[in-house]
Design an enzyme around this catalytic site. Structure first.
Site, PDB file in Angstrom:
ATOM      1  N   THR A 193       0.745  -1.140   0.025  1.00  0.00           N
ATOM      2  CA  THR A 193      -0.041  -0.253   0.068  1.00  0.00           C
ATOM      3  C   THR A 193       0.991   1.356   0.056  1.00  0.00           C
ATOM      4  OG1 THR A 193      -1.766  -1.056   1.067  1.00  0.00           O
ATOM      5  CG2 THR A 193      -1.678   1.241   1.288  1.00  0.00           C
ATOM      6  N   ASP A 227       2.093  -7.733  -4.262  1.00  0.00           N
ATOM      7  CA  ASP A 227       1.288  -7.833  -2.695  1.00  0.00           C
ATOM      8  C   ASP A 227       1.852  -8.757  -1.917  1.00  0.00           C
ATOM      9  OD1 ASP A 227      -1.002  -8.789  -1.147  1.00  0.00           O
ATOM     10  OD2 ASP A 227      -2.056  -7.019  -2.097  1.00  0.00           O
ATOM     11  N   SER A 228       1.949  -8.457  -0.657  1.00  0.00           N
ATOM     12  CA  SER A 228       2.708  -9.158   0.451  1.00  0.00           C
ATOM     13  C   SER A 228       1.958 -10.336   0.746  1.00  0.00           C
ATOM     14  CB  SER A 228       2.856  -8.142   1.715  1.00  0.00           C
ATOM     15  OG  SER A 228       1.375  -8.134   2.272  1.00  0.00           O
ATOM     16  N   SER A 229       0.784 -10.614   0.128  1.00  0.00           N
ATOM     17  CA  SER A 229       0.031 -11.864   0.102  1.00  0.00           C
ATOM     18  C   SER A 229       0.733 -12.821  -0.740  1.00  0.00           C
ATOM     19  CB  SER A 229      -1.437 -11.768  -0.071  1.00  0.00           C
ATOM     20  OG  SER A 229      -2.033 -10.854   1.098  1.00  0.00           O
ATOM     21  N   THR A 262       1.708  -4.899   4.439  1.00  0.00           N
ATOM     22  CA  THR A 262       1.545  -5.156   5.961  1.00  0.00           C
ATOM     23  C   THR A 262       1.202  -6.402   6.331  1.00  0.00           C
ATOM     24  OG1 THR A 262      -0.731  -4.101   6.138  1.00  0.00           O
ATOM     25  CG2 THR A 262       0.880  -2.628   6.502  1.00  0.00           C
ATOM     26  N   ASP A 263       0.559  -6.945   5.496  1.00  0.00           N
ATOM     27  CA  ASP A 263      -0.314  -8.412   5.677  1.00  0.00           C
ATOM     28  C   ASP A 263       0.901  -9.578   6.058  1.00  0.00           C
ATOM     29  OD1 ASP A 263      -2.750  -7.405   5.223  1.00  0.00           O
ATOM     30  OD2 ASP A 263      -2.853  -8.383   3.264  1.00  0.00           O
TER      31      ASP A 263
END
Length: 357
Positions: free
Chosen positions: A28, A72-74, A104-105
């Protein structure tokens, strides 16, 4: 996996106070609205100084490496952790500190993994991110980025103030392998319930020097392997035998993080204990951590954990699940005996756990 390198003109003097490598992986913090203001898209980090003009006040040399394309961190995988460790290894002598921008995830997992991969770290490696994109008016991205850079460049008597892997978010600097994401709608996204904060940022940055790891005497050692064939089993009332059996007998499984109740307690159903014992006998390493955010495992304190201790399940003390998973990956990748691995898991390696005598 490709990273683009950009030198940022922060108007630093010819003899800057510090040099920082900023590594953007995605998340993000690096998102802005497209020209139609319909979608969020990654922004060009060569223009970061225009997005965060306050960075011109830093008397530091700043270089940016940006993952192309950002992820994306996922979608973070073990290979990304290995690559980040390699980047720090290659650039270690050229920079005084490192700031990693990350979604952050899974940030707590990544920070934990990096702490194990980087042995004898004597420079700051600070993870940060944002809950609101940098292109939005009420973003927390600018504050998090600026403060992370300030901490990464902070020195005392010519030495870094925080020579370890940490997470800075909102107002707190936390040890990376002691952190957990606890909030998705507010700015205080991370918590470290089992270890004190390393610093708090208000008008000034107040460092809690007594809990920061001391700089090591040995040179940096960077590890290149992690064992990803691990699983997590969270216990709950009514746990199904078929589910436990499917996990413990999954092909190639090498290690299991067992999230138990309270002080490390588990059901004493005969079928459950039998499955665990058979798994240990097959060479699967089982690490016991508490589900409680501020809990600590004391195997043998109650009958419901005595059986785990007896069969060879290893106590994770007060480790978080994130630290337990990545430590298990790290230790299982070492070319040592099963007994040595068990001893290593029970030891405090990077400040991730409290060892009780």
């Amino acid at each position: 996996m490709k990273f683009l390198k950009v030198n940022i003109n922060t108007a630093a003097p010819r003899d800057p106070e510090a040099s920082i490598l900023l590594i953007y992986t995605g998340g993000t913090i690096g998102m802005v609205s497209d020209k139609d203001d319909q979608h969020l898209v990654p922004f060009d980090f060569s223009e970061v100084i225009h997005r965060v003009p306050e960075m011109r006040q830093f008397k530091v040399m700043l270089t940016v490496l940006s993952l192309d394309p950002p992820i994306d961190s996922s979608n973070i995988e073990v290979e990304h952790w290995i690559k980040l460790a390699q980047i720090i290894q290659v650039n270690y002598q050229d920079y005084d500190g490192f700031v990693i921008l990350h979604g952050t995830d899974t940030m707590a997992y990544s920070a934990s993994a990096m702490s194990f991969l980087l042995e004898n770290l004597s420079k700051p490696v600070i993870f940060t991110g944002a809950q609101v994109p940098i292109g939005r008016m009420r973003t927390d991205a600018r504050r998090n980025l600026i403060t992370a850079l300030e901490i990464a460049s902070a020195q005392r008597s010519g030495k870094p103030v925080v020579p370890e892997v940490s997470i800075f978010f909102n107002t707190l600097l936390l040890r990376g392998n002691r952190s957990t994401k606890v909030e998705s709608r507010h700015f205080n996204a991370f918590h470290s319930g089992k270890y004190p904060q390393l610093a708090k940022a208000g008008i000034d940055i107040e460092f809690n020097r007594s809990v920061i790891l001391p700089p090591p005497a040995e040179p940096l050692k960077v590890y290149q392997e992690l064992e990803s064939r691990v699983a997590v089993l969270k216990l709950f009332p009514g746990l199904n035998k078929a589910l436990v059996e499917a996990i413990l007998k999954s092909e190639g499984l090498q290690g299991l993080v067992l999230e138990t109740f309270g002080a490390g307690n588990a059901p004493t159903y005969p079928w459950f204990l039998k499955l665990l014992r058979e798994a240990v006998d097959r060479g699967i390493t089982i690490l016991n951590v508490s589900q409680c955010e501020e809990g600590e495992v004391h195997q043998g304190q109650y009958e419901t954990s005595f059986y785990l201790k007896e069969m060879g399940v290893i106590s994770g003390s007060d480790m978080s699940t994130e630290a337990a998973v990545t430590k298990l990956m790290f230790v299982l990748a070492q070319d040592i005996s099963q007994q040595e691995k068990a001893c290593m898991l029970a030891q405090n390696l990077r400040g991730e756990m409290t060892c009780r005598i």
